[in-house]
Motif scaffolding. Structure first.
Motif, PDB file in Angstrom:
ATOM      1  N   LEU A 507       1.735   2.827 -12.303  1.00  0.00           N
ATOM      2  CA  LEU A 507       1.254   2.174 -11.085  1.00  0.00           C
ATOM      3  C   LEU A 507       0.009   2.868 -10.558  1.00  0.00           C
ATOM      4  O   LEU A 507      -0.195   4.068 -10.754  1.00  0.00           O
ATOM      5  N   TYR A 509      -2.344   3.309  -6.954  1.00  0.00           N
ATOM      6  CA  TYR A 509      -2.279   3.164  -5.512  1.00  0.00           C
ATOM      7  C   TYR A 509      -3.580   3.664  -4.901  1.00  0.00           C
ATOM      8  O   TYR A 509      -4.277   4.512  -5.456  1.00  0.00           O
ATOM      9  N   ASN A 511      -5.287   5.381  -1.545  1.00  0.00           N
ATOM     10  CA  ASN A 511      -5.023   6.178  -0.349  1.00  0.00           C
ATOM     11  C   ASN A 511      -6.156   5.967   0.634  1.00  0.00           C
ATOM     12  O   ASN A 511      -7.308   6.289   0.348  1.00  0.00           O
ATOM     13  N   GLY A 516      -0.880   5.605   1.628  1.00  0.00           N
ATOM     14  CA  GLY A 516      -0.949   5.113   0.263  1.00  0.00           C
ATOM     15  C   GLY A 516      -0.524   3.657   0.175  1.00  0.00           C
ATOM     16  O   GLY A 516       0.486   3.254   0.761  1.00  0.00           O
ATOM     17  N   MET A 517      -1.281   2.863  -0.573  1.00  0.00           N
ATOM     18  CA  MET A 517      -0.982   1.440  -0.751  1.00  0.00           C
ATOM     19  C   MET A 517      -1.004   1.123  -2.238  1.00  0.00           C
ATOM     20  O   MET A 517      -1.981   1.398  -2.930  1.00  0.00           O
ATOM     21  N   GLU A 518       0.086   0.545  -2.739  1.00  0.00           N
ATOM     22  CA  GLU A 518       0.159   0.202  -4.154  1.00  0.00           C
ATOM     23  C   GLU A 518      -0.758  -0.977  -4.462  1.00  0.00           C
ATOM     24  O   GLU A 518      -0.727  -2.005  -3.792  1.00  0.00           O
ATOM     25  N   ARG A 521       0.887  -2.552 -10.891  1.00  0.00           N
ATOM     26  CA  ARG A 521       1.676  -1.751 -11.819  1.00  0.00           C
ATOM     27  C   ARG A 521       1.919  -2.542 -13.092  1.00  0.00           C
ATOM     28  O   ARG A 521       1.886  -3.776 -13.097  1.00  0.00           O
TER      29      ARG A 521
END
Length: 740
Positions: A507, A509, A511, A516-518, A521
């Protein structure tokens, strides 16, 4: 002793209270040292008294004219002359002396009115309403603070007024600009009406018997739908403009090459000047194959085999020579290869993208992935991507390498699947875009892990100010706003049956401001006591201060060792493009309308997860959850990455990217009755790994787009069925768009 004059106030000794009048105060002023009723005789010069004694003159008497200087010695108050008796001879009382002093004050040279001097007589009397000095100071400070607050409030109001004036000026400027645009549009409309032909009068039965024709810059048929337009209702030389809902004449390139012909629903696209002269972005596509072998048995072990690259596009950007690509322009290139291969090697084989410069045969591997050994030698798919800064004469090649010398013991050897669409694509960016390319090597991990966050070291970057590593090396930080396309490929060795059953998840992400935001993935089924690679490609919009990081999730009962070397098997590749000429969108697989069962070329439906942009978007088909076509509204180059996580029993499962077009590419007409999409890219995989709960499939490609271009994905299952497609995680698409 009582005074003889009534003008004095008697002092009472009984009560101890001193009573004074104004004349006594005046006498005290003119005779310093005089207190109460006793005032000594003061003279300033030495004078001769009646008895011949000489006394010094002191005080105001020295300043008086000679006519006022008394020969007798006098005192003020309750005192008497030196010889006693009355207050003094010649009726010279203290009151009269002071009155005369005041009368002839102007005659004095130091105090006269001619020089502007004056004497102020004050009383040492304290009014009853006087404020004590401490309270007066506090009151003054409070008044000063109040004045400061008032001044500050006035300044704040002035700033607000200035800001309102600025906003008003901006709004007025925007209004003037909009008015100019409206006038320009009106002018163009009037010009078009003066050059326009009236098709409704010239052509009979243009809209059929039951539709009314309306003249426009083209023409409009009442009730005309997009389905009617796709059937050729507008006729030859016209296309259906979905925004205006009318048929318009196809554009003429006036001697310039035609990049894309006019279709039922799109206008003609002219190629313009030669490649590289003024273009910001271009694309190229080709095929990769085993040269001369046609997928047959290799008679010997192959430590390294160069795959044959053959071009499908124009040769202005690159040319295919001896199975390799030769670059013709300065700039940055993003490379994508979709490979389907089966092999009988005892260990893994490795696919590499290699760059050679013009200085000599030495080069470097841009990227590499490992394809694991499987029992039964089923067909496996792999997607590999990379980025590089290039110059004319640079050479790009695709290599297959083996870690074992036992690849010739199988009767089937090495095979490549012959795909129906281009497997290799190239995305070129001019230096005029201000784009930045970066590659970073993941450091080697000496221990076994489950969940793992890689640490990087920079391999190359075209601008370290814009794109660089964070202080701990675990992320990539950005100094300016823009859009990025990235790919991370990590080689690993795993042990444990849980690795096979549950697989790995990679995955990415972002920042931003400590949060943190995904982003996306991908999934990959694992192996037991073997080598393999996991890979993830995505796109995102970044702001100054953002950081991009990665994490690999492993099953709890799975031990993993992560590798990295100079062959590019554990490399992050990234390209950053300024926000002014780029945009991106992302979408996940929709939870309804998914193909299942015996699937034969069924379209995939998506749900947009990113913000709306003006350059591209999903077109609705039915409800908002069922969207299929990705439509582009501005010319440019698009880079697409698709990941699917699914369960199937198919011998072969295929995912294909197609572009909507007509049959012959002639621009459309009433003679064309079937509209066939054009395949742009394809990826093929075989049966699921034994013991794995899920399978995965990825597709990456780059291609040119213009206003009206629409692409979509289809899924095809050969001899089997599709049981489930994950719509929560592991299945999605990301698109990077850059202006042409």
């Amino acid at each position: 002793i009582q005074p003889q004059q009534g003008g004095f106030t008697q002092q009472a000794e009984t009560d101890g209270v001193r009573r004074t009048n104004s004349r006594t105060i005046t006498a005290e002023v003119f005779h310093p040292g005089c207190a109460g009723g006793t005032c000594p005789t003061t003279v300033s010069h030495r004078q001769t008294s009646d008895d011949g004694a000489t006394r010094e003159c002191k005080g105001i008497g020295c300043k008086l004219p000679s006519m006022m200087r008394q020969k007798s010695k006098t005192s003020v108050g309750d005192g008497f002359g030196a010889h006693g008796g009355d207050y003094g001879r010649e009726n010279s009382s203290p009151v009269h002396v002071t009155d005369r002093a005041a009368q002839f004050l102007d005659e004095l040279p130091d105090f006269g009115s001619e020089r502007g001097a004056w004497i102020q007589l004050t009383c040492d009397m304290k009014p009853n309403n006087e404020v004590p000095s401490e309270d007066a100071l506090v009151l003054q400070l409070q008044l000063s603070k109040s004045q400061e607050k008032l001044v500050e409030a006035l300044r704040g109001q002035q700033d607000e007024v200035k800001e309102l004036q600025r906003l008003l000026s901006e709004q007025q400027g925007a209004l003037v600009s909009q008015q100019r645009e409206i006038l320009e549009q009106q002018r163009r409309m009037y010009e078009q009406m003066e050059q326009d032909r009236d098709e409704c009068l010239e052509l009979s039965d243009l809209c059929g018997d039951h539709q009314r024709c309306q003249n426009t810059p083209g023409f409009r048929c009442q009730g005309l739908t997009e389905r009617d337009a796709n059937s050729g209702m507008c006729g030859h030389g016209y296309f259906y403009n979905s925004e205006m809902e009318e048929c318009q004449a196809c554009n003429e390139c006036d001697g310039e090459p035609i990049a894309s012909p006019c279709t039922f629903t799109t206008d003609t696209l002219c190629s313009g000047p030669a490649a590289g002269d003024s273009a910001l972005s271009l694309s190229w596509a080709g095929d990769v194959s085993l040269h001369g072998a046609k997928g047959n048995v290799l008679a010997h072990a192959f430590p390294s085999v160069q795959l044959h690259v053959q071009g499908r596009g124009a040769a202005g950007l690159v040319s295919a020579e001896d199975g390799r690509l030769v670059l013709r322009q300065h700039g940055l290139v993003w490379l994508d290869e979709n490979l389907s291969v089966s092999h009988g090697c005892r260990s893994f084989i490795q696919v590499c993208l290699r760059l050679n410069n013009t200085d000599g045969p030495e080069g470097r591997d841009l990227s590499g992935v490992r394809i694991e050994q499987r029992e039964g030698r089923s067909l496996q798919s792999a997607s590999i991507s990379g980025v590089a800064e290039v110059a004319p004469g640079y050479v790009i090649s695709v290599l297959l390498r083996s870690a074992s010398q036992h690849c010739n013991q199988s009767s089937e050897g090495l095979k490549l699947y012959d795909q129906s669409a281009a497997s290799f694509s190239l995305f070129w960016l001019s230096h005029d875009t201000g784009a930045v390319a970066m590659t970073a090597q993941a450091t080697v991990s000496a221990h076994y892990h489950t969940n793992y966050r890689p640490t990087f070291r920079t391999t190359s970057t075209s601008d370290p100010y814009v794109v660089g590593l964070t202080h701990d090396g675990r992320g990539i930080r950005f100094a300016e706003s823009g859009t990025v396309r990235f790919v991370f490929q990590q080689a690993l060795y795993s042990m444990g049956q849980a690795c096979v059953n549950e697989g790995f998840q990679l995955l990415a992400y972002l920042n931003r401001n400590g949060t943190g935001m995904e982003l996306c993935r991908s999934f990959k089924s694992g192996v037991h006591y073997r080598d393999m690679s996991v890979s993830l490609s995505g796109a995102a919009k970044v702001e100054p201060g953002d950081a991009l990081g990665f994490e690999i999730l492993s099953p709890a009962q799975c031990n993993v060792r992560f590798f990295g070397d100079e062959t590019g098997i554990s490399v992050l590749s990234l390209v950053w493009v300024p926000a002014a000429i780029s945009s991106f969108m992302s979408a996940s697989v929709a939870h309804i309308g998914l193909p299942s069962g015996a699937v034969r070329n069924k379209p995939l439906f998506f749900r947009q997860t990113s913000l709306q942009v003006s350059q591209m978007g999903l077109l609705a088909r039915g409800s908002t959850d069922q969207r299929r076509d990705f439509a582009f509204k501005e010319s440019g180059t698009a880079s697409v990455a698709l990941d699917l996580k699914l369960i199937h029993s198919c011998n072969l499962v295929k995912v294909t990217l197609l572009q909507r077009s007509d049959t012959d590419g002639s621009g459309g007409g009433r003679d064309a009755d079937v509209v066939r999409p054009i395949p742009l890219a394809q990826q093929v995989s075989g049966q699921m790994s034994e013991g794995s709960h899920w399978a995965s499939l990825s597709l990456r490609a780059s291609f040119q787009v213009h206003n009206g271009t629409a692409v979509f994905f289809t899924l095809d299952c050969v001899r089997g069925r599709v049981n489930q497609i994950s719509h929560q995680t592991g299945s999605g698409v990301s698109i990077l768009w850059v202006a042409a």
